[in-house]
Enzyme design. Structure first.
Site, PDB file in Angstrom:
ATOM      1  N   ARG A 195     -17.521   7.290   3.067  1.00  0.00           N
ATOM      2  CA  ARG A 195     -17.401   7.605   1.643  1.00  0.00           C
ATOM      3  C   ARG A 195     -18.775   7.824   1.014  1.00  0.00           C
ATOM      4  O   ARG A 195     -19.670   6.996   1.166  1.00  0.00           O
ATOM      5  CB  ARG A 195     -16.655   6.488   0.908  1.00  0.00           C
ATOM      6  CG  ARG A 195     -15.170   6.479   1.247  1.00  0.00           C
ATOM      7  CD  ARG A 195     -14.430   5.397   0.535  1.00  0.00           C
ATOM      8  NE  ARG A 195     -14.832   4.072   0.976  1.00  0.00           N
ATOM      9  CZ  ARG A 195     -14.289   2.944   0.539  1.00  0.00           C
ATOM     10  NH1 ARG A 195     -13.349   2.992  -0.369  1.00  0.00           N
ATOM     11  NH2 ARG A 195     -14.688   1.789   0.992  1.00  0.00           N
ATOM     12  N   CYS A 239     -19.562   1.674  -3.576  1.00  0.00           N
ATOM     13  CA  CYS A 239     -20.110   0.867  -4.681  1.00  0.00           C
ATOM     14  C   CYS A 239     -21.340   1.482  -5.341  1.00  0.00           C
ATOM     15  O   CYS A 239     -21.310   1.832  -6.518  1.00  0.00           O
ATOM     16  CB  CYS A 239     -20.440  -0.532  -4.171  1.00  0.00           C
ATOM     17  SG  CYS A 239     -18.961  -1.447  -3.697  1.00  0.00           S
ATOM     18  N   ASP A 260       0.872  -1.186   0.000  1.00  0.00           N
ATOM     19  CA  ASP A 260       0.000   0.000   0.000  1.00  0.00           C
ATOM     20  C   ASP A 260       0.901   1.225   0.000  1.00  0.00           C
ATOM     21  O   ASP A 260       1.937   1.233   0.667  1.00  0.00           O
ATOM     22  CB  ASP A 260      -0.905   0.009   1.237  1.00  0.00           C
ATOM     23  CG  ASP A 260      -2.124   0.892   1.034  1.00  0.00           C
ATOM     24  OD1 ASP A 260      -3.251   0.353   0.953  1.00  0.00           O
ATOM     25  OD2 ASP A 260      -1.954   2.127   0.943  1.00  0.00           O
TER      26      ASP A 260
HETATM   27  N1  LIG Z   1     -15.363  -1.570  -0.153  1.00  0.00           N
HETATM   28  C1  LIG Z   1     -16.181  -2.425  -0.703  1.00  0.00           C
HETATM   29  O1  LIG Z   1     -17.162  -2.800  -0.080  1.00  0.00           O
HETATM   30  C2  LIG Z   1     -15.923  -2.990  -2.079  1.00  0.00           C
HETATM   31  C3  LIG Z   1     -16.650  -4.125  -2.467  1.00  0.00           C
HETATM   32  C4  LIG Z   1     -16.423  -4.657  -3.707  1.00  0.00           C
HETATM   33  C5  LIG Z   1     -15.525  -4.041  -4.582  1.00  0.00           C
HETATM   34  N2  LIG Z   1     -14.852  -2.929  -4.200  1.00  0.00           N
HETATM   35  C6  LIG Z   1     -13.884  -2.342  -5.139  1.00  0.00           C
HETATM   36  O2  LIG Z   1     -12.576  -2.683  -4.732  1.00  0.00           O
HETATM   37  C7  LIG Z   1     -11.668  -1.635  -5.072  1.00  0.00           C
HETATM   38  C8  LIG Z   1     -10.938  -1.181  -3.822  1.00  0.00           C
HETATM   39  O3  LIG Z   1     -11.892  -0.641  -2.927  1.00  0.00           O
HETATM   40  P1  LIG Z   1     -11.629  -0.539  -1.380  1.00  0.00           P
HETATM   41  O4  LIG Z   1     -12.961  -0.330  -0.759  1.00  0.00           O
HETATM   42  O5  LIG Z   1     -10.766  -1.656  -0.903  1.00  0.00           O
HETATM   43  O6  LIG Z   1     -10.778   0.832  -1.313  1.00  0.00           O
HETATM   44  P2  LIG Z   1     -10.015   1.424  -0.044  1.00  0.00           P
HETATM   45  O7  LIG Z   1      -9.980   2.889  -0.256  1.00  0.00           O
HETATM   46  O8  LIG Z   1     -10.568   0.886   1.224  1.00  0.00           O
HETATM   47  O9  LIG Z   1      -8.547   0.842  -0.183  1.00  0.00           O
HETATM   48  C9  LIG Z   1      -7.712   1.123  -1.230  1.00  0.00           C
HETATM   49  C10 LIG Z   1      -6.287   1.106  -0.716  1.00  0.00           C
HETATM   50  O10 LIG Z   1      -5.438   1.223  -1.852  1.00  0.00           O
HETATM   51  C11 LIG Z   1      -4.359   2.060  -1.514  1.00  0.00           C
HETATM   52  N3  LIG Z   1      -3.816   2.544  -2.768  1.00  0.00           N
HETATM   53  C12 LIG Z   1      -4.325   3.456  -3.617  1.00  0.00           C
HETATM   54  N4  LIG Z   1      -3.559   3.555  -4.707  1.00  0.00           N
HETATM   55  C13 LIG Z   1      -2.546   2.686  -4.532  1.00  0.00           C
HETATM   56  C14 LIG Z   1      -1.440   2.330  -5.313  1.00  0.00           C
HETATM   57  N5  LIG Z   1      -1.217   2.887  -6.522  1.00  0.00           N
HETATM   58  N6  LIG Z   1      -0.589   1.419  -4.834  1.00  0.00           N
HETATM   59  C15 LIG Z   1      -0.791   0.846  -3.632  1.00  0.00           C
HETATM   60  N7  LIG Z   1      -1.834   1.127  -2.862  1.00  0.00           N
HETATM   61  C16 LIG Z   1      -2.706   2.035  -3.311  1.00  0.00           C
HETATM   62  C17 LIG Z   1      -4.944   3.102  -0.603  1.00  0.00           C
HETATM   63  O11 LIG Z   1      -3.956   3.684   0.219  1.00  0.00           O
HETATM   64  C18 LIG Z   1      -5.944   2.274   0.195  1.00  0.00           C
HETATM   65  O12 LIG Z   1      -5.384   1.768   1.389  1.00  0.00           O
HETATM   66  C19 LIG Z   1     -12.509  -0.559  -5.735  1.00  0.00           C
HETATM   67  O13 LIG Z   1     -12.480  -0.751  -7.124  1.00  0.00           O
HETATM   68  C20 LIG Z   1     -13.906  -0.848  -5.226  1.00  0.00           C
HETATM   69  O14 LIG Z   1     -14.898  -0.409  -6.115  1.00  0.00           O
HETATM   70  C21 LIG Z   1     -15.017  -2.395  -2.954  1.00  0.00           C
END
Ligand SMILES: NC(=O)c1ccc[n+]([C@@H]2O[C@H](COP(=O)([O-])OP(=O)(O)OC[C@H]3O[C@@H](n4cnc5c(N)ncnc54)[C@H](O)[C@@H]3O)[C@@H](O)[C@H]2O)c1
Length: 401
Positions: free
Chosen positions: A325, A257, A29
């Site tokens: 969010r 989402c 991360d």
């Molecule tokens: N949260 C949910 O319930 C959920 C469910 C299904 C799908 N998703 C999808 O999953 C993906 C991630 O969502 P999330 O909720 O885990 O996001 P999040 O914001 O909780 O986590 C993302 C993490 O990625 C890190 N990050 C960002 N850019 C980076 C990079 N270039 N290199 C390394 N780390 C990096 C950030 O610091 C953060 O810790 C999105 O596409 C989202 O739509 C989320």
């Protein structure tokens, strides 16, 4: 087998916690604070216990890092970075691009690249693969697949193990390696014929929810105008044993989402000349709910909110999580302030938000409940102000939708 997971947020850390039972997991991360916390076994994600991190850290099957070079030597690299909307509310793939750069620049061996970030159909084939190839000086050939994440943070009954997972690779080898990886910790894997089907299915699942939430939000307004209870009417409709699924009204949709993913589908449709009017309108209806709620509260309070102390209870986007969010509370507060109300908010799970701290649950002129966490007593909410408007349908005795 070494597995690197790019992004240690809701999705990436959840996968890490399950995968570390079977694989050597590197959680990459670019947020150093998160990395430090994780390496001290401090989870920042509901549903991932700090104790499980402690266990994996101790036995050496998990570690977090912000050093991108540490992904080298991975057999599998999973992309789990944000896919938000940009300032024009268009898909923003800049985080995915960054992740591709990290992979292209640091991975010196051939690996399986799996995308778990939600994006439009064609992302793994037409965006991620070419981007990694562009960033890789060594022109290494990787395998590529997609397995969209369906995790619902904070949910107890469905988790990585019992939530069926869609998957498809760009090649048969990618498909079978993806199955082999997830089948260790997921009981049901559903193969589809192409990555585009898996990508589209994920978007359609969330669009289905977005549209139905908008429909029930519109119906709440109709029911109020008709002088009937929206909740009683929904319960009545829900006695039909088939062909109906109950959704409940709210001040709007939040989280990463529902307010975001449908726009990825709409953008994909519109780029091919197909108007996505239904999806676009559903989004508008959900966004407009915050104004409708404030209109109702204003009407009930002699038509003015000028100078009134209004307490917003629950600013997380859903119960029992600290995630703010896209929370509907933001727009509700915006409308309240634009009408001269003095606002504060109460949400001990969130604690601090937009530079403000959670206020005490008491002494307001008006309380508006956006999200009801289990640890907040209805009686305390009702006692917090002479007028309470509940958008959740959970506070008996309050005004509501
Ligand atoms: N949260 C949910 O319930 C959920 C469910 C299904 C799908 N998703 C999808 O999953 C993906 C991630 O969502 P999330 O909720 O885990 O996001 P999040 O914001 O909780 O986590 C993302 C993490 O990625 C890190 N990050 C960002 N850019 C980076 C990079 N270039 N290199 C390394 N780390 C990096 C950030 O610091 C953060 O810790 C999105 O596409 C989202 O739509 C989320």
């Amino acid at each position: 087998m070494k597995v690197s997971i790019i992004g240690q947020g809701y999705v990436g850390l959840t996968i890490s916690a399950f995968a570390a039972e079977f694989y050597q997991v590197v959680g990459f991360d670019n947020n150093r604070r998160i990395v430090n916390q994780l390496n001290h076994a401090k989870s920042h994600i509901e549903g991932v216990e700090s104790s499980i991190l402690q266990k994996w850290l101790k036995q050496g099957s998990y570690r977090a890092t912000d050093n991108s070079q540490e992904i080298d030597g991975s057999d599998i690299v999973i992309i789990a970075v944000p896919t938000p909307l940009d300032a024009d509310r268009q898909p923003d793939l800049s985080y995915i691009d960054q992740a591709c750069k990290t992979i292209g620049a640091n991975l010196k061996n051939s690996a399986l690249i799996i995308n778990e970030s939600t994006s439009f159909p064609g992302t793994i084939r037409n965006y991620i693969k070419p981007a990694i190839e562009r960033y890789s000086e060594r022109k290494i050939e990787h395998q590529y697949s997609i397995s969209p994440e369906r995790v619902d943070p904070g949910r107890g009954d469905f988790n990585q193990r019992n939530t069926p997972r869609l998957y498809a690779g760009l090649t048969p080898e990618a498909t079978s390696r993806t199955y082999a990886f997830y089948s260790k910790f997921c009981d049901k894997l559903v193969e589809v014929s192409s990555p585009e089907v898996a990508e589209a299915a994920k978007l359609f699942e969330n669009t289905f929810r977005q549209v139905n939430i908008a429909l029930v939000n519109e119906f709440a307004q109709i029911a109020h105008a008709l002088g009937i209870s929206v909740y009683e009417t929904l319960d009545a409709a829900n006695t039909k044993p088939y062909g109906f699924m109950k959704f409940t009204p709210s001040a709007g949709v939040g989280g990463h989402c529902i307010p975001v993913d449908p726009t990825y589908l709409a953008a994909a449709a519109e780029s091919r000349g197909v108007p996505a009017t239904f999806i676009r309108r559903a989004n508008e209806v959900n966004l407009e709910m915050s104004k409708y709620v404030v209109d109702r509260v204003e009407a009930d309070n002699a038509g003015t909110l000028e100078g009134k102390n209004v307490l917003v209870v629950g600013v997380a986007y859903k119960p029992n999580v600290a995630d703010v969010r896209e929370t509907a509370a933001e727009l509700v507060i915006h409308h309240l302030r634009s009408r001269g109300a003095v606002t504060s908010w109460h949400d001990e799970l969130v604690g601090t938000w937009r530079g403000e701290k959670s206020s005490e649950l008491r002494t307001a002129d008006i309380t508006i409940v956006i999200t009801k966490h289990d640890n907040v007593e209805p009686a305390a909410i009702l006692a917090s102000a002479p007028y309470v408007f509940d958008t959740t349908g959970k506070i008996v005795g309050a005004h509501g939708l």
